[in-house]
Design an enzyme around this catalytic site. Structure first.
Site, PDB file in Angstrom:
ATOM      1  N   GLN A  54       0.583  -1.250  -0.018  1.00 41.48           N
ATOM      2  CA  GLN A  54      -0.131   0.228   0.141  1.00 41.48           C
ATOM      3  C   GLN A  54       0.729   1.746  -0.037  1.00 41.48           C
ATOM      4  O   GLN A  54       0.805   2.179  -0.145  1.00 41.48           O
ATOM      5  CB  GLN A  54      -0.619   0.296   1.240  1.00 41.48           C
ATOM      6  CG  GLN A  54      -2.146  -1.045   1.118  1.00 41.48           C
ATOM      7  CD  GLN A  54      -2.830  -1.174   3.004  1.00 41.48           C
ATOM      8  OE1 GLN A  54      -3.147  -1.485   3.476  1.00 41.48           O
ATOM      9  NE2 GLN A  54      -4.254  -0.187   2.040  1.00 41.48           N
ATOM     10  N   LEU A 103      -7.539   1.395   3.630  1.00 41.28           N
ATOM     11  CA  LEU A 103      -6.938   3.092   3.118  1.00 41.28           C
ATOM     12  C   LEU A 103      -6.728   3.329   1.849  1.00 41.28           C
ATOM     13  O   LEU A 103      -6.236   4.264   1.068  1.00 41.28           O
ATOM     14  CB  LEU A 103      -6.141   2.836   4.283  1.00 41.28           C
ATOM     15  CG  LEU A 103      -5.459   3.206   5.650  1.00 41.28           C
ATOM     16  CD1 LEU A 103      -4.652   3.054   6.649  1.00 41.28           C
ATOM     17  CD2 LEU A 103      -6.951   4.223   6.010  1.00 41.28           C
ATOM     18  N   HIS A 147      -4.413  -8.216   0.934  1.00 37.18           N
ATOM     19  CA  HIS A 147      -3.501  -7.081   0.210  1.00 37.18           C
ATOM     20  C   HIS A 147      -1.858  -7.415   0.115  1.00 37.18           C
ATOM     21  O   HIS A 147      -1.628  -7.216  -1.553  1.00 37.18           O
ATOM     22  CB  HIS A 147      -2.947  -6.059   1.505  1.00 37.18           C
ATOM     23  CG  HIS A 147      -3.531  -4.612   1.658  1.00 37.18           C
ATOM     24  ND1 HIS A 147      -4.698  -3.993   0.354  1.00 37.18           N
ATOM     25  CD2 HIS A 147      -4.667  -4.796   2.057  1.00 37.18           C
ATOM     26  CE1 HIS A 147      -5.196  -3.148   0.572  1.00 37.18           C
ATOM     27  NE2 HIS A 147      -5.561  -3.092   1.776  1.00 37.18           N
TER      28      HIS A 147
END
Length: 189
Positions: A54, A103, A147
């Site tokens: 991320q 996020l 993720h």
């Protein structure tokens, strides 16, 4: 303190599988720097978890932390946890539907997650940990490990439940908080 940019949906790194960290490299300046940046970035963003990809790093590292987080008032506390090369093992078929945010995207949606999960990982000092986690904490682990495999919440969410954060706050938050608070109480006892 180094707060990094959190990549948004559409960035190709979010769709790539992160690479295992060589255990001999955990103490390296590079890996420790990624860990420090993850911690600074998650705290700045009031996140519950953050995966290295991320912030544009393709290594298998996640950080988790929940401590009176205003963004997630219903989540039980998670002490700062740095997990290098985390692995998950589902322990049974019990599931719960969690309305998850991320996020890296401006949407939330209902995702079915396993309630009972065993996690294995190495901390930032190279010490191996094995833990059994339950409930929303297990959901947070699953979200962050997704993720690392290039999977986003929109891939797992019921598409009819997707909403922006603002619309979730207006129309769905209260019902979700009521339901998930009961679930947290049940899984804590």
């Amino acid at each position: 303190m180094t707060v990094r940019e959190i990549l948004s949906i559409g960035h190709p790194v979010l769709r790539s599988r992160a690479v295992d960290v060589d255990l001999g490299e955990i103490a390296s300046e590079r890996v420790q720097g990624v860990i420090d940046d993850l911690i600074d970035t998650i705290r700045n963003a009031n996140g519950a978890g953050l995966a290295a990809n991320q912030i544009g790093e393709t290594c298998r590292i996640v950080v988790l932390e929940v401590n009176n987080n205003p963004r997630y008032p219903y989540k039980p506390p998670i002490p700062l946890t740095v997990a290098v090369n985390p692995e998950l093992q589902v322990l049974d078929d019990e599931t719960v539907v969690i309305n998850e945010g991320c996020l890296s995207l401006p949407l939330r949606g209902d995702v079915e997650r396993f309630v009972n999960v065993r996690v294995r990982y190495f901390d930032r000092h190279g010490i191996e940990h094995r833990e059994t986690v339950r409930g929303l904490i297990a959901g947070t682990w699953q979200h962050e490990c997704d993720h690392l495999d290039g999977v986003l919440v929109v891939d797992r969410a019921d598409p009819t439940t997707l909403s922006t954060w603002d619309e979730f706050e207006r129309h769905h938050r209260d019902a979700f908080i009521e339901r998930i608070t009961r679930f947290v109480a049940e899984t804590s006892s």
